[in-house]
Design a protein around this motif. Sequence first.
Motif, PDB file in Angstrom:
ATOM      1  N   PHE A 148     -27.472-101.400 -11.304  1.00 52.25           N
ATOM      2  CA  PHE A 148     -27.093-100.365 -10.338  1.00 52.25           C
ATOM      3  C   PHE A 148     -25.869 -99.590 -10.814  1.00 52.25           C
ATOM      4  CE2 PHE A 148     -29.054-102.461  -6.261  1.00 52.25           C
ATOM      5  CZ  PHE A 148     -30.312-102.262  -6.771  1.00 52.25           C
ATOM      6  N   VAL A 149     -24.898-100.299 -11.384  1.00 56.83           N
ATOM      7  CA  VAL A 149     -23.697 -99.632 -11.896  1.00 56.83           C
ATOM      8  C   VAL A 149     -24.067 -98.688 -13.041  1.00 56.83           C
ATOM      9  CG1 VAL A 149     -21.541-100.020 -13.180  1.00 56.83           C
ATOM     10  CG2 VAL A 149     -22.040-101.365 -11.125  1.00 56.83           C
ATOM     11  N   ALA A 150     -24.916 -99.143 -13.941  1.00 50.61           N
ATOM     12  CA  ALA A 150     -25.338 -98.294 -15.062  1.00 50.61           C
ATOM     13  C   ALA A 150     -26.056 -97.045 -14.549  1.00 50.61           C
ATOM     14  CB  ALA A 150     -26.239 -99.074 -16.014  1.00 50.61           C
ATOM     15  N   ALA A 151     -26.900 -97.217 -13.540  1.00 48.91           N
ATOM     16  CA  ALA A 151     -27.632 -96.080 -12.985  1.00 48.91           C
ATOM     17  C   ALA A 151     -26.680 -95.095 -12.304  1.00 48.91           C
ATOM     18  CB  ALA A 151     -28.692 -96.559 -11.999  1.00 48.91           C
ATOM     19  N   ALA A 152     -25.726 -95.625 -11.538  1.00 52.45           N
ATOM     20  CA  ALA A 152     -24.765 -94.759 -10.850  1.00 52.45           C
ATOM     21  C   ALA A 152     -23.891 -94.019 -11.850  1.00 52.45           C
ATOM     22  CB  ALA A 152     -23.906 -95.583  -9.894  1.00 52.45           C
ATOM     23  N   THR A 153     -23.489 -94.704 -12.897  1.00 53.46           N
ATOM     24  CA  THR A 153     -22.674 -94.083 -13.936  1.00 53.46           C
ATOM     25  C   THR A 153     -23.460 -92.988 -14.647  1.00 53.46           C
ATOM     26  OG1 THR A 153     -21.450 -96.149 -14.224  1.00 53.46           O
ATOM     27  CG2 THR A 153     -21.308 -94.534 -16.020  1.00 53.46           C
ATOM     28  N   GLU A 154     -24.699 -93.303 -15.015  1.00 55.30           N
ATOM     29  CA  GLU A 154     -25.574 -92.331 -15.692  1.00 55.30           C
ATOM     30  C   GLU A 154     -25.807 -91.096 -14.825  1.00 55.30           C
ATOM     31  OE1 GLU A 154     -28.017 -90.749 -18.694  1.00 55.30           O
ATOM     32  OE2 GLU A 154     -26.746 -92.535 -18.791  1.00 55.30           O
ATOM     33  N   ALA A 155     -25.864 -91.294 -13.505  1.00 53.29           N
ATOM     34  CA  ALA A 155     -26.097 -90.182 -12.580  1.00 53.29           C
ATOM     35  C   ALA A 155     -24.825 -89.379 -12.300  1.00 53.29           C
ATOM     36  CB  ALA A 155     -26.686 -90.704 -11.275  1.00 53.29           C
ATOM     37  N   GLY A 156     -23.695 -89.832 -12.846  1.00 55.24           N
ATOM     38  CA  GLY A 156     -22.442 -89.110 -12.656  1.00 55.24           C
ATOM     39  C   GLY A 156     -21.808 -89.320 -11.291  1.00 55.24           C
ATOM     40  N   GLU A 157     -22.109 -90.447 -10.666  1.00 57.67           N
ATOM     41  CA  GLU A 157     -21.538 -90.737  -9.347  1.00 57.67           C
ATOM     42  C   GLU A 157     -20.033 -90.990  -9.464  1.00 57.67           C
ATOM     43  OE1 GLU A 157     -23.077 -90.391  -6.603  1.00 57.67           O
ATOM     44  OE2 GLU A 157     -25.185 -90.463  -7.168  1.00 57.67           O
ATOM     45  N   ASP A 158     -19.320 -90.827  -8.354  1.00 53.95           N
ATOM     46  CA  ASP A 158     -17.877 -91.047  -8.362  1.00 53.95           C
ATOM     47  C   ASP A 158     -17.551 -92.541  -8.357  1.00 53.95           C
ATOM     48  OD1 ASP A 158     -17.960 -92.014  -5.673  1.00 53.95           O
ATOM     49  OD2 ASP A 158     -17.569 -90.026  -4.881  1.00 53.95           O
ATOM     50  N   ASP A 159     -16.287 -92.861  -8.586  1.00 53.22           N
ATOM     51  CA  ASP A 159     -15.857 -94.261  -8.715  1.00 53.22           C
ATOM     52  C   ASP A 159     -16.129 -95.069  -7.453  1.00 53.22           C
ATOM     53  OD1 ASP A 159     -15.045 -93.795 -11.299  1.00 53.22           O
ATOM     54  OD2 ASP A 159     -12.913 -93.576 -10.797  1.00 53.22           O
ATOM     55  N   ASP A 160     -15.989 -94.445  -6.281  1.00 54.47           N
ATOM     56  CA  ASP A 160     -16.248 -95.161  -5.031  1.00 54.47           C
ATOM     57  C   ASP A 160     -17.709 -95.594  -4.937  1.00 54.47           C
ATOM     58  OD1 ASP A 160     -13.619 -94.961  -4.182  1.00 54.47           O
ATOM     59  OD2 ASP A 160     -13.977 -93.177  -2.947  1.00 54.47           O
ATOM     60  N   PHE A 161     -18.625 -94.688  -5.295  1.00 55.49           N
ATOM     61  CA  PHE A 161     -20.039 -95.036  -5.239  1.00 55.49           C
ATOM     62  C   PHE A 161     -20.376 -96.102  -6.288  1.00 55.49           C
ATOM     63  CE2 PHE A 161     -24.554 -94.736  -6.146  1.00 55.49           C
ATOM     64  CZ  PHE A 161     -25.082 -94.794  -4.868  1.00 55.49           C
ATOM     65  N   ILE A 162     -19.780 -96.005  -7.462  1.00 54.94           N
ATOM     66  CA  ILE A 162     -20.030 -96.999  -8.513  1.00 54.94           C
ATOM     67  C   ILE A 162     -19.557 -98.380  -8.055  1.00 54.94           C
ATOM     68  CG2 ILE A 162     -19.407 -97.699 -10.869  1.00 54.94           C
ATOM     69  CD1 ILE A 162     -19.407 -94.650 -11.554  1.00 54.94           C
ATOM     70  N   ALA A 163     -18.399 -98.427  -7.408  1.00 55.33           N
ATOM     71  CA  ALA A 163     -17.905 -99.707  -6.873  1.00 55.33           C
ATOM     72  C   ALA A 163     -18.844-100.238  -5.798  1.00 55.33           C
ATOM     73  CB  ALA A 163     -16.494 -99.529  -6.320  1.00 55.33           C
ATOM     74  N   LYS A 164     -19.351 -99.344  -4.950  1.00 50.40           N
ATOM     75  CA  LYS A 164     -20.312 -99.747  -3.916  1.00 50.40           C
ATOM     76  C   LYS A 164     -21.591-100.280  -4.562  1.00 50.40           C
ATOM     77  CE  LYS A 164     -22.914 -97.976   0.005  1.00 50.40           C
ATOM     78  NZ  LYS A 164     -23.288 -96.820   0.812  1.00 50.40           N
ATOM     79  N   ALA A 165     -22.062 -99.601  -5.610  1.00 50.75           N
ATOM     80  CA  ALA A 165     -23.278-100.026  -6.312  1.00 50.75           C
ATOM     81  C   ALA A 165     -23.121-101.431  -6.885  1.00 50.75           C
ATOM     82  CB  ALA A 165     -23.615 -99.033  -7.416  1.00 50.75           C
ATOM     83  N   ALA A 166     -21.923-101.749  -7.365  1.00 49.99           N
ATOM     84  CA  ALA A 166     -21.669-103.074  -7.945  1.00 49.99           C
ATOM     85  C   ALA A 166     -21.800-104.180  -6.906  1.00 49.99           C
ATOM     86  CB  ALA A 166     -20.282-103.107  -8.581  1.00 49.99           C
ATOM     87  N   ASN A 167     -21.560-103.839  -5.643  1.00 51.98           N
ATOM     88  CA  ASN A 167     -21.608-104.850  -4.584  1.00 51.98           C
ATOM     89  C   ASN A 167     -22.933-104.902  -3.838  1.00 51.98           C
ATOM     90  OD1 ASN A 167     -18.989-106.056  -4.754  1.00 51.98           O
ATOM     91  ND2 ASN A 167     -18.160-104.103  -4.056  1.00 51.98           N
ATOM     92  N   MET A 168     -23.783-103.908  -4.028  1.00 54.80           N
ATOM     93  CA  MET A 168     -25.035-103.846  -3.261  1.00 54.80           C
ATOM     94  C   MET A 168     -25.876-105.119  -3.367  1.00 54.80           C
ATOM     95  SD  MET A 168     -26.342 -99.945  -3.708  1.00 54.80           S
ATOM     96  CE  MET A 168     -25.558 -98.605  -2.859  1.00 54.80           C
ATOM     97  N   PRO A 169     -26.182-105.613  -4.559  1.00 60.23           N
ATOM     98  CA  PRO A 169     -27.026-106.807  -4.631  1.00 60.23           C
ATOM     99  C   PRO A 169     -26.350-108.073  -4.097  1.00 60.23           C
ATOM    100  CG  PRO A 169     -27.066-105.609  -6.693  1.00 60.23           C
ATOM    101  CD  PRO A 169     -25.961-105.030  -5.870  1.00 60.23           C
ATOM    102  N   LEU A 170     -25.037-108.030  -3.943  1.00 57.84           N
ATOM    103  CA  LEU A 170     -24.301-109.216  -3.517  1.00 57.84           C
ATOM    104  C   LEU A 170     -24.224-109.348  -2.003  1.00 57.84           C
ATOM    105  CD1 LEU A 170     -21.429-108.937  -6.148  1.00 57.84           C
ATOM    106  CD2 LEU A 170     -23.656-110.082  -6.362  1.00 57.84           C
ATOM    107  N   ARG A 171     -24.939-108.467  -1.283  1.00 63.62           N
ATOM    108  CA  ARG A 171     -24.948-108.510   0.179  1.00 63.62           C
ATOM    109  C   ARG A 171     -25.894-109.581   0.714  1.00 63.62           C
ATOM    110  NH1 ARG A 171     -25.584-102.100   1.307  1.00 63.62           N
ATOM    111  NH2 ARG A 171     -27.302-102.447  -0.127  1.00 63.62           N
ATOM    112  N   ALA A 172     -26.601-110.260  -0.165  1.00 63.61           N
ATOM    113  CA  ALA A 172     -27.531-111.322   0.239  1.00 63.61           C
ATOM    114  C   ALA A 172     -27.657-112.304  -0.917  1.00 63.61           C
ATOM    115  CB  ALA A 172     -28.895-110.730   0.578  1.00 63.61           C
ATOM    116  N   PRO A 173     -28.052-113.534  -0.639  1.00 59.04           N
ATOM    117  CA  PRO A 173     -28.206-114.506  -1.723  1.00 59.04           C
ATOM    118  C   PRO A 173     -29.491-114.344  -2.534  1.00 59.04           C
ATOM    119  CG  PRO A 173     -28.620-115.565   0.374  1.00 59.04           C
ATOM    120  CD  PRO A 173     -28.153-114.171   0.681  1.00 59.04           C
TER     121      PRO A 173
END
Length: 183
Positions: free
Chosen positions: A62-87
Amino acid sequence: MDALTLLLTRQSCPRLVAPAPDDAQLKVILDAAARVPDHGGLAPWEFIIATGEGLNRLADVFVAAATEAGEDDDFIAKAANMPLRAPMVITVVAKTRSDIKKVPELEQQLSAGCAVMAMQQAAFAQGLGGIWRTGSFAFDETVNKALGLDDTDQIVGFLYLGTPAIEMPLKPQKDGSTFARYL
C-alpha cells in the motif's frame, strides 16, 4: 444464530482485534466462499490471506502504491496502517476468463463479490467481526503487480477479519420493500 437472523442483522464491524480466525474458522470462511453462485463452475476468484508478517507486507504494498501515485505524506502514513486495523485481511480477487463466452466477465466479478459476502457472513456466524473495504488500492496497478495479479484480474475487496473490539449497536432495520417494484 439461525440463517435469517444472520442475514437480517449483518453489519460491518470496523474495530477488530486479535485473535484472527483460527484455522478451523478460516476453513469454514473459505468453504462458504466456494459455495456462492458460480455460473459454469469457473471458481473465478482467488483469496490472498494476510496475517502476522503478511499484514506488514501488505502495508508495504500500500505504501509503494501511494508513493507511486504521488500521494502526500499523511496519506502514505495512513496507507502503512491500513492492513494493521485487523489481525487478518483477505484480498479477494476476481480471476475472470474472457474465453468463456457463456459467462460474461461481469458475472464472474459478481461471483467473486458474492464470495466476499459469504466469507463475511461465515465469520459473523462464528462470532467474529469483519468489514469489507475497497478504496483506491483495489484498482491500483502497483498493488496488482505486487500481489502477482494478471492484467485481467480485479480486486473486489479487502475483507478485514478479527474479533470485535466493541459491541456494535444494531443499526435500524431497513425495509427492503421500499427498494422494490413490480412489473
